[in-house]
Enzyme design. Structure first.
Site, short mmCIF file in Angstrom:
data_model
loop_
_atom_site.label_atom_id
_atom_site.label_comp_id
_atom_site.label_asym_id
_atom_site.label_seq_id
_atom_site.Cartn_x
_atom_site.Cartn_y
_atom_site.Cartn_z
N CYS A 1 43.92 37.94 35.94
CA CYS A 1 44.03 39.26 36.53
C CYS A 1 44.31 40.32 35.45
O CYS A 1 43.43 40.64 34.68
CB CYS A 1 45.09 39.28 37.63
SG CYS A 1 45.00 40.70 38.74
N ILE B 1 44.75 39.89 43.93
CA ILE B 1 45.77 40.91 44.18
C ILE B 1 45.50 42.10 43.27
O ILE B 1 45.60 41.98 42.04
CB ILE B 1 47.19 40.36 43.94
CG1 ILE B 1 47.46 39.16 44.86
CG2 ILE B 1 48.24 41.44 44.17
CD1 ILE B 1 48.79 38.48 44.63
N HIS C 1 44.43 34.67 40.80
CA HIS C 1 45.73 34.12 40.42
C HIS C 1 45.85 32.63 40.76
O HIS C 1 46.44 32.27 41.78
CB HIS C 1 46.86 34.85 41.15
CG HIS C 1 47.07 36.27 40.73
ND1 HIS C 1 48.05 36.64 39.82
CD2 HIS C 1 46.45 37.40 41.08
CE1 HIS C 1 48.02 37.95 39.65
NE2 HIS C 1 47.04 38.44 40.40
N GLU D 1 47.83 30.57 39.55
CA GLU D 1 49.25 30.20 39.50
C GLU D 1 49.96 30.39 40.83
O GLU D 1 51.08 29.88 41.03
CB GLU D 1 49.97 31.00 38.40
CG GLU D 1 50.27 32.45 38.71
CD GLU D 1 49.09 33.38 38.52
OE1 GLU D 1 49.30 34.61 38.61
OE2 GLU D 1 47.96 32.90 38.29
#
Length: 251
Positions: free
Chosen positions: A78, A142, A202, A204
């Site tokens: 990101c 996001i 993302h 993670e």
């Protein structure tokens, strides 16, 4: 093995936790001299302008650029992808400093602001081929960027259809895929170029550690060793399902 994680702002703790699940130590990096203690680096998601200001304050940009030029594996997720891009558009007034090295043009916040965050199922044949598991990945976007152009040495690992109501600068030749309903425009959301890996989403924030495992193979040398994330016969595919996150589903 220890992997550096830039810990100025953003989801660095989540990356460290994902690495821990694979039995690898993540080292928080905040100062230039700390880069000397690691041979690879993850630049996490977060607020890219804030991260850039903090990196500039700590005089990290020269050290980060040298780290990339030395051929050490670096993965940007990101905001981290924006850092690694050679060119970024859609930035705030004055722009932001970039590390560069990844031959691509990134559009900052391509998919909109925080309220436009979403999840989407993306096809990941390269990841599935090397790391096992399902042929798709449940990606969390996001305030996400997107890659509009890539150079000839950049390998595209995943893309995503452009929303029908999204206006894109016509100077960028987006990927197109012929379907029965016509031509569908796509933007790139994951790439690899030599020692650099970039994802607009993302990994993670999911239970699926295959992207981290893929990056660790880059650290060890592409094609060397074996991955702990490869599915064995009869292994439960539910291990790769995304935990419940209240984001809209992108169709």
């Amino acid at each position: 093995m220890a992997v550096g994680v830039l810990a100025l702002q953003g989801s660095f703790n989540e990356h460290i936790a994902a690495l821990r699940r694979l039995g690898v130590k993540g080292v928080e990096i905040r100062k230039p001299e700390q880069l000397d203690s690691v041979t690879s680096l993850i630049i996490p998601g977060g607020e890219s302008t804030t991260m850039a200001k903090l990196a500039e304050y700590h005089n990290l940009f020269p050290a980060l650029r040298e780290f990339v030029k030395m051929g050490k594996p670096v993965w940007g997720t990101c905001a981290g992808l924006i850092f690694l891009a050679d060119k970024a558009i859609g930035q705030k007034t004055g722009g932001q400093e970039l590390v560069g090295g990844l031959d691509c043009t990134v559009h900052r916040n391509f998919f909109g602001g925080q309220i436009q965050s979403f999840e989407a199922e993306i096809s990941v044949p390269n990841i599935a081929a090397t790391e096992g598991g399902p042929p798709s990945f449940r990606a969390v976007f996001i305030r996400a960027p997107a890659i509009l152009e890539v150079g000839p040495e950049v390998e595209v690992l995943a893309d995503l259809p452009v929303p029908s109501d999204k206006t894109v600068d016509s100077s960028f030749a987006l990927e197109s895929q012929e379907e029965s309903s016509g031509s569908e425009k796509k933007v790139i959301v994951a790439v690899k170029q030599n020692n650099l890996l970039g994802t607009a989403f993302h990994p993670e924030l999911t239970a699926d550690t295959r992207w981290h495992s893929y990056f660790l193979k880059m650290v060890n040398g592409v094609g060397e060793g074996s991955s702990n994330s490869i599915l064995t016969a009869g292994e439960d595919l539910s291990l790769y399902q995304l935990p419940k996150i209240d984001l809209p589903i992108f169709q």
